[in-house]
Design an enzyme around this catalytic site. Structure first.
Site, PDB file in Angstrom:
ATOM      1  N   ASP A 170       9.389   2.959  -0.385  1.00 14.98           N
ATOM      2  CA  ASP A 170       8.298   3.829   0.403  1.00 14.98           C
ATOM      3  C   ASP A 170       8.564   3.337   1.986  1.00 14.98           C
ATOM      4  O   ASP A 170       8.283   2.199   2.293  1.00 14.98           O
ATOM      5  CB  ASP A 170       7.055   3.262   0.122  1.00 14.98           C
ATOM      6  CG  ASP A 170       5.843   3.861   0.738  1.00 14.98           C
ATOM      7  OD1 ASP A 170       6.045   4.662   1.965  1.00 14.98           O
ATOM      8  OD2 ASP A 170       4.688   3.756   0.538  1.00 14.98           O
ATOM      9  N   LYS A 214       3.733   9.324   8.945  1.00 16.56           N
ATOM     10  CA  LYS A 214       3.710   8.175  10.196  1.00 16.56           C
ATOM     11  C   LYS A 214       4.410   8.861  11.242  1.00 16.56           C
ATOM     12  O   LYS A 214       4.391  10.114  11.620  1.00 16.56           O
ATOM     13  CB  LYS A 214       3.658   6.779   9.854  1.00 16.56           C
ATOM     14  CG  LYS A 214       2.518   6.476   8.971  1.00 16.56           C
ATOM     15  CD  LYS A 214       2.080   5.064   9.058  1.00 16.56           C
ATOM     16  CE  LYS A 214       0.782   4.737   8.198  1.00 16.56           C
ATOM     17  NZ  LYS A 214       0.918   4.299   6.804  1.00 16.56           N
ATOM     18  N   TYR A 259       0.872  -1.279  -0.094  1.00 13.94           N
ATOM     19  CA  TYR A 259       0.100  -0.128   0.115  1.00 13.94           C
ATOM     20  C   TYR A 259       0.857   1.314  -0.111  1.00 13.94           C
ATOM     21  O   TYR A 259       1.906   1.202   0.772  1.00 13.94           O
ATOM     22  CB  TYR A 259      -0.833   0.018   1.439  1.00 13.94           C
ATOM     23  CG  TYR A 259      -1.783   1.262   1.556  1.00 13.94           C
ATOM     24  CD1 TYR A 259      -2.653   1.286   0.371  1.00 13.94           C
ATOM     25  CD2 TYR A 259      -1.707   2.192   2.341  1.00 13.94           C
ATOM     26  CE1 TYR A 259      -3.699   2.423   0.264  1.00 13.94           C
ATOM     27  CE2 TYR A 259      -2.410   3.350   2.359  1.00 13.94           C
ATOM     28  CZ  TYR A 259      -3.478   3.415   1.711  1.00 13.94           C
ATOM     29  OH  TYR A 259      -4.310   4.683   1.800  1.00 13.94           O
TER      30      TYR A 259
END
Ligand SMILES: *Cc1c(COP(=O)(O)O)cnc(C)c1O
Length: 445
Positions: free
Chosen positions: A240, A272, A145
């Site tokens: 990522d 995050k 994702y």
């Protein structure tokens, strides 16, 4: 099912009347596990308190950001001071310089641009890769994702997998056609895709170590192989690190497969943890590639709240506090919890496998090791739902989906860990009972 939560239930009904599904991000809705999502009123350290006054040890940690636990006193003080100075100016500020310097110090990137979400970071990295290479195709892996970017939503793991959504309505076929989706850990598939399309591939994007289908570590040398394949084809390797960055290890998930000697990603994305619980994210990498971004170069990218002084202050305070002791504590807590979860499920006879990468881990409800999304999708999600609700009733907040990591924080002290350990055996028995209630595969056939 779960204990009644009247105030949460009332808020959920009100939310559903005004917001699709009653939530502002799909997995929060509990669709995959059933029942009513808990509305959280406050949190401190390892603990959440919901609007019905019930307390939970938090094993979601805002899906990763809360590395130091909730409402860490020093982060809170820094944020309060920043808010008092004014919350947004639309000008450069000192905290954003300091945050970027901290990222450059810890991660193998030369230049960094701040944005407000991980989605924006990967979207911008892809645009930059296309602008830099003059090519259009992007390669990604099933189950990884990268945010809800059009070109990266195909077989995207996380919420898309949790909700078993068919394809990606809303993404134009032309856009989806520019994305090649390959099975994770499959070198032959990568080699074949580059043999066929190499000169058109702008970038390959992968999670440094995938965490959005549960934790599926790269096989030894896989990331190095990807980097080398990209280099030979003149494509950019985009790692990522929105989830892994500053969480899996002090630096991230980059190099966790022990094969980072002699190579670095061309571009990396972060989010995050680096936002410390605020909307801050980033992408960065090679100076010559980043020089293509406006205003230095022609690739446009911008944001009203990019580098916001409150968000960057929270991120900076978090990263500065994230020292060796913090990672040692995270490692100890995750080891204790994942081993206890494995023991409890084994004792109850529930097929499972626990997988970890650095301080990240997840539990698959199937006993075969998972190396790709097809493997992750084999799990018994009904058994997970029963396990999840038993843990919730016992005061432990797990991700409401079998496809996610369990996240811990450095504020998970011995009391919080003990609370989790004491809840596990009963939840494992509930999972076993859910398996017994269902017809076996043979009976279904
Ligand atoms: C969470 C995540 C994103 C998206 O970040 P948002 O801030 O939710 O947009 C992208 N990539 C990875 C690996 C993630 O875990």
């Amino acid at each position: 099912m779960s204990l009644p939560s009247p105030v949460s239930a009332d808020l959920f009904a009100r939310a559903k009347a005004v917001t699709p599904g009653g939530v502002n991000s799909p997995v929060r809705a509990f669709n995959a596990v059933g029942g009513t999502p808990r509305f959280i009123r406050s949190a401190s350290g390892a603990w959440l308190t919901d609007v019905d006054g019930r307390e939970y040890v938090d094993l979601v940690c805002s899906w990763g950001p809360m590395l130091l636990g909730h409402a860490h006193p020093e982060v809170t003080a820094a944020v309060q001071a920043a808010v008092a100075r004014g919350t947004s100016f639309g000008t450069p500020t000192e905290p954003e310089v300091e945050l970027v310097e901290e990222i450059v110090r810890r991660a193998p990137v030369e230049r960094v641009r701040l944005v407000s979400s991980g989605t924006e970071a990967t979207m911008s990295a892809i645009r930059l890769a296309r602008g830099f290479t003059g090519r259009d195709l992007v390669v990604k892996f099933a189950g990884c994702y990268h945010g809800h970017v059009d070109s990266l939503l195909a077989e995207a793991g996380s919420g898309v997998a949790t909700l078993a959504l068919p394809g990606t309505p809303g993404v134009p076929a032309q856009e989806a056609g520019l994305t090649l989706v390959l099975p994770y850990n499959d070198r032959a598939a990568v080699t074949a895709a580059f043999a066929e399309h190499g000169p058109r591939i702008a970038a390959l994007v992968t999670e440094a170590t995938p965490g959005n289908m549960g934790v599926v570590p790269p096989e030894p040398g896989f990331n190095a192989f990807l980097a080398e394949t990209c280099r030979e084809a003149g494509a950019l390797f985009v790692s990522d690190e929105v989830m892994t960055g500053f969480r899996a290890t002090a630096r991230g998930g980059w190099g966790l497969d022990g094969a980072h000697e002699g190579w670095t990603p061309d571009l990396m994305t972060f989010g995050k943890v680096m936002g410390g619980g605020f909307p801050a994210a980033a992408f960065g990498g090679r100076a010559d590639v980043m020089a293509h971004l406006a205003p230095e170069g022609p690739v446009y990218q911008a944001g009203t709240l990019s580098g916001n002084p409150v968000a960057t202050t929270a991120g900076l305070a978090t990263l500065r506090l994230a020292d060796d002791d913090v990672y040692a504590r995270l490692g100890a807590v995750s080891t204790t919890i994942r081993e206890a979860a494995g023991d409890a499920l084994a004792a109850a006879g529930v097929p499972h496998v626990v997988q970890a990468a650095g301080t990240m881990f997840s539990v698959f409800f199937d006993d075969r090791p998972v190396r790709d999304f097809a493997g992750a999708a084999r799990q018994d999600t009904a058994a997970y739902a029963a396990f999840f609700h038993a843990m919730l009733d016992a005061g432990v907040y797990l991700p409401p989906s079998a496809y996610e990591c369990w996240f811990v924080s450095a504020a998970h002290d011995d009391r919080a860990v003990q609370h989790v350990l004491s809840a596990l055996p009963g939840a494992a028995r509930a999972a076993a009972a859910a398996r017994d209630e269902r017809p076996t595969t043979e009976e279904v056939r």
